[in-house]
Design an enzyme around this catalytic site. Structure first.
Site, PDB file in Angstrom:
ATOM      1  N   HIS A  96       0.837  -1.200   0.000  1.00 34.14           N
ATOM      2  CA  HIS A  96       0.000   0.000   0.000  1.00 34.14           C
ATOM      3  C   HIS A  96       0.875   1.255   0.000  1.00 34.14           C
ATOM      4  O   HIS A  96       2.107   1.166  -0.130  1.00 34.14           O
ATOM      5  CB  HIS A  96      -0.996  -0.017   1.165  1.00 34.14           C
ATOM      6  CG  HIS A  96      -0.350  -0.084   2.522  1.00 34.14           C
ATOM      7  ND1 HIS A  96       0.548   0.848   2.969  1.00 34.14           N
ATOM      8  CD2 HIS A  96      -0.474  -0.997   3.521  1.00 34.14           C
ATOM      9  CE1 HIS A  96       0.944   0.542   4.184  1.00 34.14           C
ATOM     10  NE2 HIS A  96       0.349  -0.587   4.546  1.00 34.14           N
TER      11      HIS A  96
ATOM     12  N   HIS B 215       4.245   1.345   2.048  1.00 32.68           N
ATOM     13  CA  HIS B 215       5.374   0.611   1.457  1.00 32.68           C
ATOM     14  C   HIS B 215       5.891   1.371   0.234  1.00 32.68           C
ATOM     15  O   HIS B 215       7.094   1.452  -0.003  1.00 32.68           O
ATOM     16  CB  HIS B 215       4.945  -0.795   1.009  1.00 32.68           C
ATOM     17  CG  HIS B 215       4.237  -1.567   2.076  1.00 32.68           C
ATOM     18  ND1 HIS B 215       2.928  -1.984   1.958  1.00 32.68           N
ATOM     19  CD2 HIS B 215       4.648  -1.992   3.282  1.00 32.68           C
ATOM     20  CE1 HIS B 215       2.568  -2.629   3.047  1.00 32.68           C
ATOM     21  NE2 HIS B 215       3.595  -2.651   3.874  1.00 32.68           N
TER      22      HIS B 215
ATOM     23  N   CYS C   2       2.546 -11.251  22.882  1.00 28.12           N
ATOM     24  CA  CYS C   2       1.512 -10.792  21.950  1.00 28.12           C
ATOM     25  C   CYS C   2       1.746 -11.490  20.618  1.00 28.12           C
ATOM     26  O   CYS C   2       2.817 -11.325  20.019  1.00 28.12           O
ATOM     27  CB  CYS C   2       1.565  -9.271  21.767  1.00 28.12           C
ATOM     28  SG  CYS C   2       0.517  -8.727  20.388  1.00 28.12           S
TER      29      CYS C   2
ATOM     30  N   CYS D 280       2.313  -9.057  17.586  1.00 29.12           N
ATOM     31  CA  CYS D 280       3.652  -8.454  17.461  1.00 29.12           C
ATOM     32  C   CYS D 280       4.726  -9.516  17.404  1.00 29.12           C
ATOM     33  O   CYS D 280       5.885  -9.199  17.109  1.00 29.12           O
ATOM     34  CB  CYS D 280       3.972  -7.567  18.658  1.00 29.12           C
ATOM     35  SG  CYS D 280       2.821  -6.249  18.928  1.00 29.12           S
TER      36      CYS D 280
ATOM     37  N   CYS E  42      -1.788  -4.973  24.674  1.00 26.90           N
ATOM     38  CA  CYS E  42      -0.735  -4.610  23.738  1.00 26.90           C
ATOM     39  C   CYS E  42      -1.073  -3.245  23.130  1.00 26.90           C
ATOM     40  O   CYS E  42      -2.187  -3.052  22.642  1.00 26.90           O
ATOM     41  CB  CYS E  42      -0.646  -5.659  22.622  1.00 26.90           C
ATOM     42  SG  CYS E  42       0.153  -5.019  21.141  1.00 26.90           S
TER      43      CYS E  42
ATOM     44  N   HIS F  20      -2.010  -3.758  19.281  1.00 22.38           N
ATOM     45  CA  HIS F  20      -3.133  -4.604  18.859  1.00 22.38           C
ATOM     46  C   HIS F  20      -4.351  -4.506  19.779  1.00 22.38           C
ATOM     47  O   HIS F  20      -5.396  -5.080  19.470  1.00 22.38           O
ATOM     48  CB  HIS F  20      -2.674  -6.064  18.753  1.00 22.38           C
ATOM     49  CG  HIS F  20      -1.684  -6.256  17.645  1.00 22.38           C
ATOM     50  ND1 HIS F  20      -0.333  -6.089  17.829  1.00 22.38           N
ATOM     51  CD2 HIS F  20      -1.857  -6.551  16.345  1.00 22.38           C
ATOM     52  CE1 HIS F  20       0.294  -6.295  16.680  1.00 22.38           C
ATOM     53  NE2 HIS F  20      -0.602  -6.563  15.759  1.00 22.38           N
TER      54      HIS F  20
ATOM     55  N   LYS G 241      -5.181   6.515  11.115  1.00 16.69           N
ATOM     56  CA  LYS G 241      -4.338   5.440  10.623  1.00 16.69           C
ATOM     57  C   LYS G 241      -4.975   4.795   9.390  1.00 16.69           C
ATOM     58  O   LYS G 241      -6.194   4.683   9.317  1.00 16.69           O
ATOM     59  CB  LYS G 241      -4.232   4.393  11.745  1.00 16.69           C
ATOM     60  CG  LYS G 241      -2.841   3.829  11.867  1.00 16.69           C
ATOM     61  CD  LYS G 241      -2.721   2.890  13.031  1.00 16.69           C
ATOM     62  CE  LYS G 241      -1.512   2.025  12.762  1.00 16.69           C
ATOM     63  NZ  LYS G 241      -0.961   1.360  13.871  1.00 16.69           N
TER      64      LYS G 241
ATOM     65  N   LYS H  52      -7.303  -1.554   6.899  1.00 19.67           N
ATOM     66  CA  LYS H  52      -8.168  -2.329   6.023  1.00 19.67           C
ATOM     67  C   LYS H  52      -9.604  -2.283   6.531  1.00 19.67           C
ATOM     68  O   LYS H  52     -10.548  -2.142   5.751  1.00 19.67           O
ATOM     69  CB  LYS H  52      -7.674  -3.772   5.988  1.00 19.67           C
ATOM     70  CG  LYS H  52      -7.709  -4.346   4.592  1.00 19.67           C
ATOM     71  CD  LYS H  52      -6.710  -5.404   4.371  1.00 19.67           C
ATOM     72  CE  LYS H  52      -7.180  -6.821   4.466  1.00 19.67           C
ATOM     73  NZ  LYS H  52      -6.150  -7.822   4.300  1.00 19.67           N
TER      74      LYS H  52
END
Ligand code: MSP
Length: 638
Positions: A17, A20, A125, A128, A142, A145, A294, A297
């Site tokens: 995406h 990257h 976690c 991670c 976490c 997450h 952020k 998806k």
């Protein structure tokens, strides 16, 4: 001189995406910049394919990990040529040669006594793929997450990272630009103020088999980070490859802030323990957010690089990413902002300049570049030569220091100067008289030189546009026109060169949403202030409104809202404007504005303002009123 640049190797649990694409385009831009300096460049990217995360993603798709990693890795590899990104190598952590290097380094560190076996109980976690200490958790969850970690008790191998803590602090202190920009260096030093624990570097095969088996215990596989970080040396053929010897001493990494700790702490300690010299620089950038949040998806706001390319053109997309983000800070991605930059910086500033100069060459010289005597060139060259040297110096410094946005700002400042030089020298006036023909030739020649320089400097960011400009300047677009030492020579386009007909480099994008300055079609806004009493035309005529070009802009020290502007209004003037919270100084340079020219001078924070800028008083902040086309500075408004 060799230059070695890497991107992170991307996890194959998601499709590529915007994030990257940004990092990899940055690596491509700096690679091309170093090629401009005739350096030998090696640019590495690739995919990170082991670990829990990937296994779970494969299971979800009903595929074996092997088939799954092949598929996603290909998506990454195939994307780069479409974005005009040209890595020297694409590494995969499932490559045999990489796996062999990981085993070798593990064995070496193990033999040296820096890896030990121990029982460990901790909070793990799975998202991670790492253990957390109580202190690192937020409300017992976490922080990434938002899930509660599970307590896991198992025997594992540990890397004695703690042993290298003081060495690392000393290294960072002795090399101030080891991690840059500075905020991230400070962040790493802050981590290192707490005792550095040892790093668990294995996972029992009872829990995970998709990894590299430890060379000294086949019941275990290697922790993904220990495996992945080594890609940077395995790709070069460590330990004895020729490439390793050439490029490793010049290594620079690019990562975003999310993986600062593995790169700023684990990796240097691993290198030290393995007896490999550490890298030169870690260059850390911020995050692209979408709609101020952020990218995710589940929210459905993931930006697809290919879609942006198809809609706006590849070079405009690359330009936007590099110009908009201050390297090191977070940035917000929006198509509206992209269109704004495309229309103003590309279509207006660069595109108009280019087509104006090329079409004037056609109009006045039948498309043939005029011959100029050196003396005339010096006298009527518009002073662009020294400007060009200054621009190149600023550009080079900024590129070298990974301040890519600044490098582009320097080029656009030069473009602003060129636009102004066209307005001031007014070739259309010079063309009217025989006596000014020599001057016209000198002016046009200098402008063409400037375009040639610009085509070279934009090459790393916009390689296609650079080649098109070359072609339309009648030069060979395949010759390496971007060699910096060559550009420094400020060479003319050879006299007699025939220019192809002018071309539009960037068509403006018209949007459905009102462009800045277009009134919404709806009824008057309820917030409109009450109308003022009528005046007659003579009252209006008392106000001397003029078009001016911003030559220079800077913040007024200690004044949050104020910018000090140097403007060209036929004459040079200084203005102070309360727009600093809404316009950056760089965004104004070269732009044209409307000024109330006969307002009594006023002193603001010690600076005398000789006039006032016109802006719409939106509640969200002032919006500048700008002429629709470039106008000769000083032109009066009627
Ligand atoms: N596999 C590890 C890296 C191992 S390197 C030895 C990894 N992979 S990742 O797929 O999650 O990629 C993270 C990187 O992708 C970031 O460091 C950054 O380069 C890029 N980006 C992903 N999302 C991003 C944004 N929203 N904004 C900017 N770049 C981000 O971590």
């Amino acid at each position: 001189m060799p230059f070695y640049i890497t991107t992170p190797i991307y996890y194959v649990n998601a499709r590529p995406h915007l994030g990257h694409a940004y990092t990899t385009i940055v690596a491509d831009v700096v690679s091309r910049f170093h090629a401009m300096r005739s350096e030998e460049v090696f640019f590495l990217t690739g995919t990170d394919e082991h670990g829990d995360k990937v296994v779970r993603a494969a299971l979800k798709e009903g595929m074996t990990p092997r088939a799954y990693v092949d598929r996603i890795s290909r998506l990454f590899r195939d994307l780069w040529p479409d974005l005009n990104v040209r890595p020297s190598q694409f590494i995969r952590t499932t490559d045999e040669s990489h796996m062999a290097v990981v085993s070798r380094v593990l064995q070496r560190i193990y033999d040296a006594g820096d890896i030990y076996f121990s029982e460990y109980e901790g909070l793990y976690c799975f998202g991670c793929e790492r253990f957390y200490t109580e202190r690192e958790l937020v409300d017992g969850r976490c922080p990434d997450h938002q899930t509660e970690p599970e307590t896991i008790r198992e025997s594992n191998y540990f890397f004695r990272m703690s042993r290298y803590q003081q060495w690392l602090i000393d290294h960072i202190t002795a090399h101030p630009d080891f991690i840059r920009p500075e905020r991230y260096r400070n962040e790493v030093l802050a981590f290192l103020r707490e005792p550095l624990g040892d790093l668990c570097i294995s996972r029992p095969k009872s829990r995970l088999t998709w990894g590299i088996t430890l060379p000294f215990d086949e019941q275990y596989v290697t922790y993904v980070w220990f495996d992945a970080l080594l890609n940077y040396v395995s790709a070069l053929g460590y330990p004895d490859g020729e490439r390793f010897r050439t490029f490793w001493p010049a290594a620079q990494h690019i990562v975003a802030k999310d993986i600062l700790k593995p790169h700023g702490i684990y990796w240097p300690c691993m290198l030290k323990a393995a007896g490999i010299p550490v890298y030169r620089h870690l260059n850390v950038h911020g995050y692209w957010n979408v709609d101020q949040g952020k990218m995710s998806k589940s929210i459905g706001n993931v930006v697809e690089p290919l879609q942006m390319k198809d809609t706006y053109g590849l070079d405009a997309f690359r330009f936007f990413l590099i110009r908009e983000m201050t390297f090191g800070l977070d940035s917000n991605f929006s198509e509206a902002a992209l269109v704004q930059r495309l229309n103003s910086d590309l279509a207006n500033d660069l595109g108009n300049l280019f087509s104006r100069v090329v079409s004037m060459t056609h109009k006045y010289f039948g498309g043939l570049v005029p011959e100029v005597e050196p003396e005339m060139g010096r006298q009527y060259g518009l002073g662009l030569g020294p400007e060009a040297q200054r621009t190149i110096a600023e550009y080079e410094l900024a590129m070298n220091g990974f301040e890519l946005h600044k490098a582009l700002a320097a080029v656009w400042e030069f473009i602003g100067r060129m636009n102004k030089a066209v307005d001031v020298s007014a070739p259309w006036e010079l063309a009217k008289k025989k006596t000014t023909l020599k001057q016209l030739e000198a002016v046009m020649n200098s402008l063409l030189k400037g375009l040639r320089l610009i085509s070279g400097l934009i090459y790393p960011v916009m390689p296609e546009t650079a080649a098109r400009m070359q072609k339309h300047l009648g030069l060979d677009p395949d010759a390496p026109f971007y060699v910096l030492d060559d550009l420094r020579l400020w060479k003319p386009v050879p006299a007699g060169t025939r220019l192809p007909k002018s071309v539009m480099l960037f068509p403006r994008i018209e949007t459905d949403t009102p462009a800045p300055g277009t009134a919404p079609a709806a009824a008057p806004s309820p917030a409109a202030p009450e109308a003022k009493p009528e005046i007659d035309i003579d009252d209006f005529r008392k106000v001397d409104l003029r078009v001016a070009t911003v030559l220079h802009a800077e913040r007024v020290p200690k004044a949050r809202k104020l910018l000090k502007l140097e403007i060209d209004m036929g004459e040079r003037r200084t203005l102070v404007a309360g727009i600093a919270e809404h316009y950056t100084p760089e965004s104004l340079i070269g732009r044209q504005v409307i000024v109330v020219a006969n307002l009594k001078p006023a002193k603001l924070m010690g600076v005398v303002s000789q006039g006032m800028l016109l802006a719409a008083g939106e509640t969200a902040g002032p919006v500048l009123v700008l002429p629709d086309k470039t106008v000769t500075p000083g032109t009066a408004l009627r």
